[in-house]
Write an enzyme that holds these catalytic residues in place. Structure first.
Site, PDB file in Angstrom:
ATOM      1  N   HIS A  47      -3.584   4.220  -2.057  1.00 23.45           N
ATOM      2  CA  HIS A  47      -4.566   3.272  -1.332  1.00 23.45           C
ATOM      3  C   HIS A  47      -4.931   4.077  -0.051  1.00 23.45           C
ATOM      4  CE1 HIS A  47      -1.699   0.268  -3.444  1.00 23.45           C
ATOM      5  NE2 HIS A  47      -2.858   0.162  -3.883  1.00 23.45           N
ATOM      6  N   SER A  59       2.229   4.356  -7.481  1.00 26.99           N
ATOM      7  CA  SER A  59       1.816   2.913  -8.041  1.00 26.99           C
ATOM      8  C   SER A  59       2.824   1.964  -7.250  1.00 26.99           C
ATOM      9  CB  SER A  59       2.126   2.835  -9.395  1.00 26.99           C
ATOM     10  OG  SER A  59       2.405   1.394 -10.094  1.00 26.99           O
ATOM     11  N   SER A  60       2.174   0.844  -6.990  1.00 29.46           N
ATOM     12  CA  SER A  60       2.950  -0.144  -6.191  1.00 29.46           C
ATOM     13  C   SER A  60       4.315  -0.826  -7.167  1.00 29.46           C
ATOM     14  CB  SER A  60       2.285  -1.414  -5.977  1.00 29.46           C
ATOM     15  OG  SER A  60       1.304  -0.890  -5.354  1.00 29.46           O
ATOM     16  N   LEU A  68       0.881  -1.140  -0.067  1.00 32.65           N
ATOM     17  CA  LEU A  68       0.097   0.080  -0.037  1.00 32.65           C
ATOM     18  C   LEU A  68       0.754   1.223  -0.002  1.00 32.65           C
ATOM     19  CD1 LEU A  68      -2.842  -1.020   2.649  1.00 32.65           C
ATOM     20  CD2 LEU A  68      -2.269  -1.489  -0.096  1.00 32.65           C
TER      21      LEU A  68
END
Ligand code: PAF
Length: 282
Positions: free
Chosen positions: A37, A185-186, A33
């Site tokens: 998120h 972004s992950s 996260l």
């Protein structure tokens, strides 16, 4: 804040909350996260009595050539973020809990998935729709929260909920960016230091497109060519697509004469990144 691994545990908790008359928000995630998120969890915490965050790297939405094995995972970090932003429960199942060995039912959408990311990831949205439907059935939330960064995913889920009469309100939340503009972004974790710098070309081209529309440009081809030209100045960048589509149908349009989505996907080295803007948000 609890972490549970089984569907039965989620259902028991949801039943107890429902008996107390509480409302429930669901934030579906694949974990690792970040602030994007966190903003979804915060929104759910604001709108609902209880918030469940699913934390599941869904194998079904990855093609065999994609990054399932290397996709970043860190449950400890995730639990801190969920706690900090007001989440109440993390559902972190193993793949076998979600897909038993005879699993053979899928949710397949045929229209909105043929454009944009669906072209280079043809089985992706079937995996997303199937897992999201399962999560909806497991949690039965009042509301579910998705980021606008995955704009096509959001449109697909809204359409699916409408098609299948799923009684859940879908809330789209704004893209969260790093101070220099890169969308959170992950997958940013995959970028080397020099690729991280090159990746800024995505947000720069997004801001260019927004600016052109703000100044009155309505010809999609002119906007797209200018954005592509800018992206091509970055040597590590390889364009998958730069497109302007109708927000509802995801079909390409020629003029900005209705609510539109401008979406891009660009490889920076081996990492495929996406970014976008909705004309209604300019
Ligand atoms: O956006 C994501 O992280 C995933 O596609 C989702 C919605 C959690 C389904 O696995």
């Amino acid at each position: 804040m609890r972490i549970v691994k089984t569907i039965a545990e989620v259902r028991n908790q949801v039943k107890a909350w429902r008996e107390q008359g509480l409302t429930i928000g669901l934030v579906p995630t694949m974990g690792y996260l970040h602030e994007g998120h966190a903003s979804l969890i915060e929104a759910s915490h604001r709108d609902n009595d209880k918030t469940i965050v699913s934390d599941f790297v869904n194998p079904m939405q990855f093609a065999p050539t994609e990054d399932l094995a290397s996709y970043p995972r860190d449950l400890e970090l995730d639990s801190k973020i969920v706690e900090e932003y007001g989440g109440d429960l993390i559902f972190n199942p193993e793949p076998e809990e979600m897909y038993h060995k005879n699993f053979s039912s899928f949710v397949d959408m045929t229209v909105l998935t043929q454009e944009l990311c669906g072209l280079s990831r043809p089985t992706h949205f079937r995996g997303v729709c199937t897992v999201v439907t399962k999560l909806f059935h497991i949690v039965k939330p009042d509301r579910a929260y998705f980021g606008k960064k995955d704009a096509q995913q959001l449109a697909v889920i809204r359409h699916m909920v409408d098609d299948l009469n799923i009684d859940i309100e879908i809330i789209g939340c704004p893209i969260v960016r790093e101070p220099d503009g890169l969308a959170k972004s992950s997958r940013n974790i995959y970028l080397s230091e020099s690729e991280r710098k090159s990746a800024l070309i995505l947000s720069k081209s997004i801001f260019l497109g927004m600016d052109m529309i703000k100044k009155g440009e309505t010809d999609c081809n002119i906007i797209i060519q200018a954005m592509k030209k800018l992206i091509h100045t970055e040597e590590f960048a390889k364009i998958d697509y730069v497109k302007i589509v109708d927000c509802e149908t995801m079909q390409q349009i020629e003029k900005i004469d209705r609510p539109a989505l401008c979406a891009i996907a660009v490889y920076i080295g081996k990492t495929r990144l996406i970014d976008n803007f909705f004309t209604e948000d300019i």
